[in-house]
Motif scaffolding. Structure first.
Motif, PDB file in Angstrom:
ATOM      1  N   UNK A  63      -7.883   3.973   7.506  1.00 28.03           N
ATOM      2  CA  UNK A  63      -8.169   2.838   6.434  1.00 28.03           C
ATOM      3  C   UNK A  63      -7.073   2.896   5.438  1.00 28.03           C
ATOM      4  N   UNK A  64      -6.614   4.139   5.463  1.00 28.01           N
ATOM      5  CA  UNK A  64      -6.532   5.836   4.699  1.00 28.01           C
ATOM      6  C   UNK A  64      -4.529   5.111   4.363  1.00 28.01           C
ATOM      7  N   UNK A  65      -3.796   5.296   2.960  1.00 26.21           N
ATOM      8  CA  UNK A  65      -2.210   4.769   3.267  1.00 26.21           C
ATOM      9  C   UNK A  65      -1.492   6.205   2.475  1.00 26.21           C
ATOM     10  N   UNK A  66      -0.723   5.986   2.405  1.00 24.80           N
ATOM     11  CA  UNK A  66       0.300   7.176   2.173  1.00 24.80           C
ATOM     12  C   UNK A  66       1.770   6.237   1.452  1.00 24.80           C
ATOM     13  N   UNK A  67       2.202   7.348   0.439  1.00 22.35           N
ATOM     14  CA  UNK A  67       4.034   6.677   0.832  1.00 22.35           C
ATOM     15  C   UNK A  67       4.669   8.043   1.181  1.00 22.35           C
ATOM     16  N   UNK A  68       5.421   7.112   1.708  1.00 21.45           N
ATOM     17  CA  UNK A  68       6.184   8.264   2.810  1.00 21.45           C
ATOM     18  C   UNK A  68       7.628   8.219   2.089  1.00 21.45           C
ATOM     19  N   UNK A 116       5.079   2.683   2.409  1.00 24.26           N
ATOM     20  CA  UNK A 116       4.239   2.752   2.159  1.00 24.26           C
ATOM     21  C   UNK A 116       2.786   2.974   3.335  1.00 24.26           C
ATOM     22  N   UNK A 117       3.072   3.861   4.957  1.00 24.95           N
ATOM     23  CA  UNK A 117       2.079   4.042   5.970  1.00 24.95           C
ATOM     24  C   UNK A 117       0.968   3.676   5.609  1.00 24.95           C
ATOM     25  N   UNK A 118       0.217   3.086   6.359  1.00 24.21           N
ATOM     26  CA  UNK A 118      -1.134   3.100   6.351  1.00 24.21           C
ATOM     27  C   UNK A 118      -2.137   2.843   8.103  1.00 24.21           C
ATOM     28  N   UNK A 119      -2.903   3.258   8.207  1.00 22.03           N
ATOM     29  CA  UNK A 119      -3.811   3.733   8.922  1.00 22.03           C
ATOM     30  C   UNK A 119      -4.910   2.720   9.827  1.00 22.03           C
TER      31      UNK A 119
END
Length: 168
Positions: A63-68, A116-119
């Motif tokens: 449930x974490x996301x980050x800009x790649x 914006x990847x989201x797990x």
């Protein structure tokens, strides 16, 4: 670009080679890009791969996301836009998707195409530098002219929305 001049072919006869794209669209890309978008299977792919242009691996917990960043900056011609979509492999196997899937990249945008990847998976996932993280599909579009009317014409569907046709 006048999209009415694009050529379309019908499906080939069974047992024959698939058609190659009939129109090549030249999309200027900033020469600072380390990874140029590419089609893994050539003419058989609708989407080209975008790679993670990152210095170090990025780990996303559940449930974490980050800009790649991808390092890609394009100048799309008038009449087309790019649709950014998740890659099916990391989405289905690891739960890694795009937070805004699908993302729209307008022809006037000149900034970096970022993801914006989201797990959504249950395990941490580490994105490696150069990993293919999303795909980009170039699509023609038209502008609509919206005209207010007192009543919309009837249709067989009417106001039936989500789930209105049942399960089976």
């Amino acid at each position: 670009m006048d999209i009415s001049t694009l050529e379309y072919r019908t499906a080939p006869d069974p047992g024959t080679e698939p058609p190659s794209p009939t129109t090549e669209l030249v999309v200027p890309i900033a020469d600072t890009a380390r990874y140029i978008p590419s089609y893994a299977h050539g003419a058989e792919d609708a989407g080209c791969d975008l790679r993670a242009d990152i210095a170090d691996p990025i780990t996303l917990g559940p449930l974490e996301s980050a800009w790649v960043g991808t390092g890609v900056r394009v100048a799309l011609p008038e009449g087309v836009f790019a649709l950014q979509a998740p890659r099916s492999g990391i989405a289905c196997n690891h739960g890694i998707t795009l937070a805004n899937a699908p993302g729209v990249i307008d022809p006037g945008y000149r900034g970096e195409v970022r993801c914006k990847l989201l797990n959504l998976g249950g395990d941490p996932y580490t994105v490696q530098p150069g990993e293919r993280v999303a795909q980009l599909v170039i699509i023609p579009f038209v502008h609509a002219r919206f005209v207010p009317v007192r009543e919309l014409p009837a249709s067989s569907r009417g106001e039936g929305g989500y789930g209105s046709t049942g399960r089976l």
